[in-house]
Design a protein around this motif. Sequence first.
Motif, PDB file in Angstrom:
ATOM      1  N   GLU A 137       0.817  -1.206   0.000  1.00 43.71           N
ATOM      2  CA  GLU A 137       0.000   0.000   0.000  1.00 43.71           C
ATOM      3  C   GLU A 137       0.857   1.265   0.000  1.00 43.71           C
TER       4      GLU A 137
ATOM      5  N   HIS B 125       2.854   4.680  -0.934  1.00 46.29           N
ATOM      6  CA  HIS B 125       2.459   5.862  -1.695  1.00 46.29           C
ATOM      7  C   HIS B 125       3.617   6.846  -1.705  1.00 46.29           C
TER       8      HIS B 125
ATOM      9  N   SER C  44      -0.695   8.841  -4.531  1.00 46.81           N
ATOM     10  CA  SER C  44      -0.809   9.724  -3.380  1.00 46.81           C
ATOM     11  C   SER C  44      -1.569   8.959  -2.300  1.00 46.81           C
ATOM     12  N   ASN C  45      -1.739   9.587  -1.145  1.00 49.32           N
ATOM     13  CA  ASN C  45      -2.440   8.926  -0.043  1.00 49.32           C
ATOM     14  C   ASN C  45      -3.845   9.511   0.072  1.00 49.32           C
TER      15      ASN C  45
ATOM     16  N   SER D 111      -5.549  10.647   3.702  1.00 52.20           N
ATOM     17  CA  SER D 111      -5.109  11.745   4.557  1.00 52.20           C
ATOM     18  C   SER D 111      -5.629  13.068   4.032  1.00 52.20           C
TER      19      SER D 111
ATOM     20  N   GLU E 181      -0.420  15.979   3.503  1.00 49.94           N
ATOM     21  CA  GLU E 181       0.131  15.454   2.267  1.00 49.94           C
ATOM     22  C   GLU E 181       0.842  16.503   1.419  1.00 49.94           C
TER      23      GLU E 181
END
Length: 498
Positions: free
Chosen positions: A297, A299, A337-338, A341, A346
Amino acid sequence: MTQDIQNGSTGTTLMLIIGESQFILDGQVIRVDAGRSVHQAAIAYIAQAASGPVQVTAVDDGGTQQLQVGPDGSVTSVGTAPVGQGAEREGSVTPTGQGPTTSTDRGVPAKRAISPTGETHGNAPDSAHSPTAAPDPQPSDQNSRTPYANDARTPYAPATAQPVAAVAPQEVPQSRAERRASMTFLPGTDEAFSGMATPAKVGGWHGFLQSIGLEKKVKGPTPEQITERAELRAISQHWAGPRTIAIVNPKGGAGKTPTAVLLAAMFARWGGAGCLAWDNNETRGTMGWRTEQGPHEAHVRDLLGAADDLMRPEARAADLAAFVHHQTEDKYDVLRSNPRSIAPEERLTSADLDALHRVAARYYRLIFIDSGNDESAANWLRMIEHTDQLVVATTTRPDHAEAARLVLDDLHAQGQAAAQLADDAVVVVAHADQNEAPGGEYLARFEQLARAAAPIPYDPGMRAAHLRLDGLRPDTQVAWRHAAALVAGGLGTQGQTV
């Protein structure tokens, strides 16, 4: 569907779209066993259910053919002389190649096609070359330039360039030594690639109809295949040094993520490995949701933490697999990207963006950056400084198009380098909603603001959870190929930013 085929003789025209391993007949998807010709399977399927001649508009990535399919499996191309009851069909054969194979030019209107190089192809009448021949009429409808001007299912065919009258240079006598130095019996690169030096295999409907004896054998590729080869050649080349392509539009939902993903897929499929799609979005970027996830997972923040280690001399290319997500079908990698969040956590600084770009430029030859929506963000502004080719994504919605226009205008105020990116930009105009008007007007306007504009037809596959080239219709794939070739046209002369 069977009822539609049985009633085909009443004037119904079926729409047949050929894919790599399946065909779509008026919306119904039929898969074909591996190793079997999809063209042949489609004809056999129609013939089996037909009670009389069926009119078919057949589409593949080579173009469109108007066909008539009989219940005996015979195929007749449009323009063939009509057949009386019980009479032998001229130019008609069965899919197995049995039956009469004589073709005729009677009843077939003469056609002239101009290739992108201005050459004339096909069996045009002599009058077409006569100085007194009337010029071809020019289309007055702006929408005629789009792949979906008349029907959303019509395949995209890039507009062919008009031949330019060349001025004959004055002849300069050459010495014998100069003639020896310039003479060669080997074909030029362009000749060899286009198939003019060596006859090339003809594919698509032309190849299928030739294989069953319905069309005369022709030397060399068709105009559509010449265009296809030229575009694939542009996409397949490798440049000296990495190239960064930024996809921008400050309006959300304007098509940035699909554009970044499908351009990366097109270049990776045809140019080989070394392509990265990077989600540079601090506001819950969705590239990770629209693409295949790897066995982790990770990023962008994870890669940033390992950036120094990945730049060490002993670092290996395979180490990067712990941070990016490989797309097994389309052969490119995704840096996510995440999306879990909030934006403040970020946000990347200019230094962060530089560190990530150094890693990307070391391991990838092409970097496609989905830019996010905040033009004032440090990572957005720094991305522009690393960009070699700008791509502006928009749909046929007026607010998306206006945002695209404004971002081009704003870049002109950011200095000479940014202004040059705007002038050399490629605008991708996606027909996002089949209920909206086609984008001919948008294309015409953007072509005045940027280097080029590329239309993308409406396709339900663009709304799929995971974006894949094979999930799109053949005409949509052709449109993305054309868009990628336009992007490639701006990469050769750009600086190499790292």
